[in-house]
Design a protein around this motif. Structure first.
Motif, PDB file in Angstrom:
ATOM      1  N   LYS A 210      61.851 -64.652  62.799  1.00 46.85           N
ATOM      2  CA  LYS A 210      60.558 -63.991  62.996  1.00 46.85           C
ATOM      3  C   LYS A 210      59.471 -64.925  62.498  1.00 46.85           C
ATOM      4  N   PHE A 211      58.449 -65.145  63.341  1.00 48.57           N
ATOM      5  CA  PHE A 211      57.342 -66.022  62.992  1.00 48.57           C
ATOM      6  C   PHE A 211      56.043 -65.230  62.991  1.00 48.57           C
ATOM      7  N   PHE A 212      55.159 -65.622  62.085  1.00 46.80           N
ATOM      8  CA  PHE A 212      53.882 -64.937  61.922  1.00 46.80           C
ATOM      9  C   PHE A 212      52.777 -65.789  62.538  1.00 46.80           C
ATOM     10  N   LYS A 216      51.990 -74.415  64.794  1.00 45.00           N
ATOM     11  CA  LYS A 216      53.045 -75.138  64.090  1.00 45.00           C
ATOM     12  C   LYS A 216      53.069 -74.815  62.600  1.00 45.00           C
ATOM     13  N   GLN A 217      51.961 -74.343  62.069  1.00 51.70           N
ATOM     14  CA  GLN A 217      51.895 -74.016  60.646  1.00 51.70           C
ATOM     15  C   GLN A 217      52.135 -72.527  60.387  1.00 51.70           C
ATOM     16  N   ALA A 218      52.691 -71.830  61.368  1.00 58.16           N
ATOM     17  CA  ALA A 218      52.999 -70.405  61.181  1.00 58.16           C
ATOM     18  C   ALA A 218      54.234 -70.238  60.302  1.00 58.16           C
ATOM     19  N   ALA A 219      54.132 -69.365  59.315  1.00 54.75           N
ATOM     20  CA  ALA A 219      55.275 -69.080  58.445  1.00 54.75           C
ATOM     21  C   ALA A 219      56.316 -68.257  59.204  1.00 54.75           C
ATOM     22  N   GLY A 220      57.545 -68.284  58.694  1.00 55.05           N
ATOM     23  CA  GLY A 220      58.614 -67.555  59.360  1.00 55.05           C
ATOM     24  C   GLY A 220      59.724 -67.157  58.410  1.00 55.05           C
ATOM     25  N   ILE A 221      60.599 -66.280  58.904  1.00 57.71           N
ATOM     26  CA  ILE A 221      61.759 -65.793  58.148  1.00 57.71           C
ATOM     27  C   ILE A 221      62.977 -65.874  59.058  1.00 57.71           C
ATOM     28  N   ILE A 222      64.089 -66.325  58.504  1.00 58.64           N
ATOM     29  CA  ILE A 222      65.363 -66.381  59.229  1.00 58.64           C
ATOM     30  C   ILE A 222      66.363 -65.466  58.527  1.00 58.64           C
ATOM     31  N   PHE A 223      66.877 -64.483  59.261  1.00 59.23           N
ATOM     32  CA  PHE A 223      67.931 -63.608  58.759  1.00 59.23           C
ATOM     33  C   PHE A 223      69.263 -64.068  59.349  1.00 59.23           C
ATOM     34  N   SER A 224      70.312 -64.040  58.526  1.00 60.82           N
ATOM     35  CA  SER A 224      71.624 -64.496  58.987  1.00 60.82           C
ATOM     36  C   SER A 224      72.698 -63.487  58.605  1.00 60.82           C
TER      37      SER A 224
END
Length: 361
Positions: A210-212, A216-224
């Protein structure tokens, strides 16, 4: 025969002029002929007709009263019986689940995904369908235990191979394999001889990103969500050591915190709530206890240099701890104490420093 006895009207008939009498001649001075207007003639014809068609009087609408639209649904009264009737909605429970699942797995509809790709920079790594990782590592392992057979430490280089296949920029599959190179442990309690050993990890699972933002400087989260397996392998001929095997479902989260268009920070956390831990026998048949409870968790910090969508370099420092707690006594005596251990406790920790390269396409 005299003319005095003849009727005056008859005298007219006896005129000898030989001309036909005109209308003027026939008119009497006592009567006057008048022609009626055409409207009066039509009215008399209607009155004399045997069948008369009644005319409907025109309805006059008072200008003070508003005009009511009889076809408006708001003005139609609803009976109490109609209000009590409840219409059952169509059975579309399965269809109502499609949008949430689609958003979670695919990131939205196919049209939204295509639009999202078009809005990304042409050199953005989120456009990649596949990412391949080649990672040299240095591994330090410390297994601390009150049972000598489970008490050791190793230090060795290693290598990691991984692949991520992205179905969309938000969802993909992950698989990885990593192993130690030339690791060894102490062979006996009374000597410093080394025994070859090997650490192996295998992970396979899903990735949700998920990207906010789109920049290119957008923060994001990766769930695994992975199936994770670890093995500590020892030669089958070993007389004073045993191997181990741990597996379970691993859940992780990793944050993407870009500093600029080229560099980003990464922070991660993983946990295996319930580990299926087993001891692999060699020459020895050892049981550390009647049953066991095991859990694994880890944290990591790192950074990534994104030179282009096809070329990235990253570093990562991670630390994981697996805790094994056994109930009951060990099946054999401890070599140092000469007695069985009641309540074997093992804390197996790994500190890994990685410097890797990612090729994407």
């Amino acid at each position: 025969m005299t003319y005095a006895q003849v009727d005056p009207s008859s005298a007219l008939l006896l005129r000898s002029s030989g001309k036909a009498p005109t209308k003027k001649d026939l008119d009497s001075s006592r009567y006057q002929v008048r022609e009626l207007p055409q409207q009066n003639v039509d009215e008399r014809r209607l009155q004399s007709s045997p069948t008369q068609v009644p005319t409907m009087p025109k309805q006059e609408v008072s200008p003070l009263l508003p005009t009511v639209n009889a076809t408006s649904p708001k003005d139609v009264p609803i009976s109490d019986a109609a209000k009590d009737v409840k219409t059952s909605p169509p059975n579309n429970e399965n269809q109502s689940l499609i949008p949430p699942v689609q958003d979670m797995i695919l990131g939205g509809s196919l049209d939204n995904i295509s639009q999202y790709r078009r809005e990304l920079d042409r050199d953005d790594y989120r456009r990649n369908i596949i990412d391949l990782n080649l990672v040299p590592m240095y591994i330090y392992n410390n297994s601390s235990s009150n049972f000598w057979y489970r008490n050791y430490f190793t230090s060795s280089p290693g290598v990691h191979l991984g692949a991520d296949i992205w179905i969309t920029p938000f969802f993909g599959f992950h698989t990885s394999y990593q192993t130690s190179l030339n690791a060894s442990i102490k062979k006996e309690t009374t000597s410093s001889a080394a025994l070859p050993a090997q650490h192996e990890w295998f992970d396979a699972g899903l990735r949700f990103r998920k990207f906010f933002g789109n920049s290119k400087q957008a923060a994001g989260i990766i769930f695994s969500v992975d199936f994770s397996e670890y093995q500590f392998k020892i030669e089958k001929s070993a007389q004073n050591r045993i191997g181990t095997k741990s597996s379970g479902a691993k859940i992780g989260i990793e944050t993407i915190l870009p500093k600029n268009d080229v560099y980003q920070w990464n922070l991660g956390f993983v946990i295996v709530p319930r580990v299926d831990h087993k001891q692999v026998d060699t020459v020895l048949d050892i049981e550390s206890g009647s049953s066991q409870e095991s859990t694994r968790l880890g944290v990591s910090v790192g950074g990534r240099f994104v030179f282009s969508r096809k070329s990235q370099v990253f570093w990562k420092l991670s630390h994981e701890v697996e805790k094994n707690l056994f109930e009951g006594q060990s099946s054999v005596n401890d070599p140092k104490t000469g007695a069985p251990i009641d309540g074997v406790d093992v804390t197996n920790s790994f500190t890994i420093l990685s410097l890797g390269y990612t090729w994407g396409n």
